[in-house]
Write an enzyme that holds these catalytic residues in place. Structure first.
Site, PDB file in Angstrom:
ATOM      1  N   ASP A 125       8.897 -10.027  17.186  1.00 57.17           N
ATOM      2  CA  ASP A 125       8.617  -8.510  16.941  1.00 57.17           C
ATOM      3  C   ASP A 125       8.382  -8.786  15.052  1.00 57.17           C
ATOM      4  O   ASP A 125       9.898  -9.209  14.884  1.00 57.17           O
ATOM      5  CB  ASP A 125       8.790  -8.048  17.274  1.00 57.17           C
ATOM      6  CG  ASP A 125       8.852  -7.491  19.234  1.00 57.17           C
ATOM      7  OD1 ASP A 125       8.148  -7.778  19.406  1.00 57.17           O
ATOM      8  OD2 ASP A 125       9.839  -6.589  19.789  1.00 57.17           O
TER       9      ASP A 125
ATOM     10  N   ASP B 126       2.060  -2.451  30.079  1.00 57.79           N
ATOM     11  CA  ASP B 126       3.219  -2.146  30.342  1.00 57.79           C
ATOM     12  C   ASP B 126       3.257  -1.521  31.747  1.00 57.79           C
ATOM     13  O   ASP B 126       2.519  -0.308  31.770  1.00 57.79           O
ATOM     14  CB  ASP B 126       3.608  -1.584  29.135  1.00 57.79           C
ATOM     15  CG  ASP B 126       4.034  -2.279  28.251  1.00 57.79           C
ATOM     16  OD1 ASP B 126       3.432  -3.221  27.728  1.00 57.79           O
ATOM     17  OD2 ASP B 126       4.697  -1.346  27.156  1.00 57.79           O
TER      18      ASP B 126
END
Lengths: 262, 196
Positions: free
Chosen positions: A23, A142
């Site tokens: 990230d 997701d």
């Protein structure tokens, strides 16, 4: 042509991939990292290089920069990574139109990953695939189980849609996705293992590679997801960043269980 | 010095980055006159083989590549361009090597494209594989493959069937995988080519 050998034997030659996910915010890695020999744990380029040296097969960078300066820092990051790295990498985050992807391609990204933008505008998948080739387009999904059914979620799993995950993945494939990155939000962060059962259901139903994500906590979880769901790759973040699983040891363990790795 | 055919078929940033890391000097070839400026030539390529062939023809370079006597390395679609024909877009190609480029679909049961790390088995003592190892992994991304041929296959890979991971015909070389993305094995191969 040579005499034919059984397909199953030949297909076993393609190595299962191990993919650390980084990230990145404002050009810096966000989650903590405790590699002992790292000079700057916040430098995504140095971290990427360390992972490639450890035997990572591929890397995913998820850019969570929120400012309008996003595009510039992302492009600089991609260029710096491409200069340094000798393995493939994917960049995701903030790609909403062809022009975003075009800049990243020419900065050296091997693949781009799109998530919410594809759900909101499915034709983006077709446009990206026809402009840059399917192999460039990773559709990240997701998913969360609600009353026994898996539904696509947006905004990091917070926003439920009415789209069934399996239906969406089939649509993404038919529109030209080259690969699916499926994150189970129910398993993500739990370190209790991947959602092998759902991953297998999805994997049996598509003919493009599937990357499993969400739930990795120990080496057995990787063995399980490759043996039970036969996914092409497994992605994880914190277990690698915190040094809980070292990639060379993970690969040795997978090899011992008859799983083909590089 | 190595010349890279720059005809607009895909991104060459990764390739030039790899050459920079290896300190291999290179320049860009846009027109046929520039071919003579270099000791060896790389033909990169990503995307649709037929579209790449049209771009190569539009650049005026297509007619000259087959005449070259210096080492030439085609990478991925750049390698497929060296063959006679591709099923992708039913396209006639350069025909430097008399082989065909075929679609994986309907020929194998595995997933298409063939994407990821796979073992490459060199044959026929091809010099670009010197010190690479007998079954090193390289990174592939492709839906079309070049048929296996006992004469021209310099290395093979197995994915549902046996295909040409690398070719050699005289001074012409080709690799289906991406050496610039294939870790140390890929870097070794690029170094070997740069010393031909």
């Amino acid at each position: 042509m040579e005499p034919e050998i059984a397909d199953s034997l030949l297909d076993a030659m393609l190595a299962k991939r191990i993919i650390p996910c980084l990230d990145v915010k404002d050009g810096r890695t966000v989650k903590g990292v405790n590699f002992v020999d790292l000079r700057d744990a916040g430098d995504p380029v140095e971290l990427a290089w360390q992972y490639s040296q450890q035997g990572a097969d591929e890397l995913v960078f998820l850019d969570i920069t929120a400012t309008h300066e996003r595009r510039k820092t992302t492009v600089e990051l991609v260029k710096a990574v491409a200069r340094q790295l000798n393995i493939p990498f994917t960049i995701g985050g903030g790609i909403n139109e062809l022009a975003d992807a075009d800049v990243l391609l020419h900065s050296g990204a091997d693949k781009i990953s799109i998530n919410s933008a594809a759900v909101r505008n499915p034709a983006l998948i077709d446009q990206l695939a026809s402009s840059f080739g399917k192999q460039f387009v990773v559709v990240a999904v997701d998913t969360r189980n609600v009353d026994g059914k898996n539904y696509v979620h947006l905004n990091g799993g917070r926003l439920k849609t009415d789209i069934e995950t399996e239906v969406w993945i089939k649509e993404a494939e038919s529109r030209g996705a080259g690969e699916i990155l499926l994150t189970s939000m129910d398993h993500d962060g739990t370190k209790n293992g991947f959602d092998c059962r759902f991953l297998k259901t999805v994997n049996d139903n598509i003919s493009i590679p599937l990357i499993a994500s969400g739930g990795a906590g120990n080496m057995q979880h990787f063995i399980d997801v490759f043996q039970q769901a036969n996914v092409d790759a497994a992605l994880a973040a914190s277990v690698f960043h915190y040094g809980e699983i070292l990639i060379p040891e993970l690969k040795a363990e997978l090899r011992q269980h008859g799983i083909e790795v590089r | 010095m190595t010349g890279i055919i720059n005809y607009g078929a895909g991104n060459i940033f990764s390739l030039t980055a790899a050459l920079d890391r290896l300190h291999i000097p290179y320049g860009m070839v846009h027109r046929s006159e520039e071919l003579s400026d270099y000791e060896r030539i790389i033909i990169p390529g990503v995307g649709h083989a037929g579209a790449a062939m049209r771009k190569l023809q539009a650049s005026g370079l297509a007619a000259h590549i087959g005449q070259l006597t210096k080492p030439v390395l085609g990478i991925c679609v750049g390698m497929q361009l060296l063959t006679a024909y591709s099923e992708e877009g039913d396209s006639d190609l350069l025909n430097v090597v008399p082989l065909k480029t075929l679609h994986f679909e309907n020929r194998i049961t595995g997933k298409v494209p063939h994407m990821g790390w796979n073992k490459v088995f060199p044959e026929n003592d091809c010099p670009i594989f010197e010190n690479v190892g007998k079954d090193a992994y390289f990174y592939f991304v492709h839906a079309y493959f070049i048929e296996y041929n006992a004469t021209f296959t310099a290395a093979y890979t197995q994915y549902g069937l046996r295909f040409s991971a690398a070719l050699q015909d005289r001074n012409f070389y080709g690799v289906q995988f991406h050496p610039e993305k294939s870790g140390e094995a890929g870097e070794r191969l690029l170094l070997n080519f740069s010393r031909l």
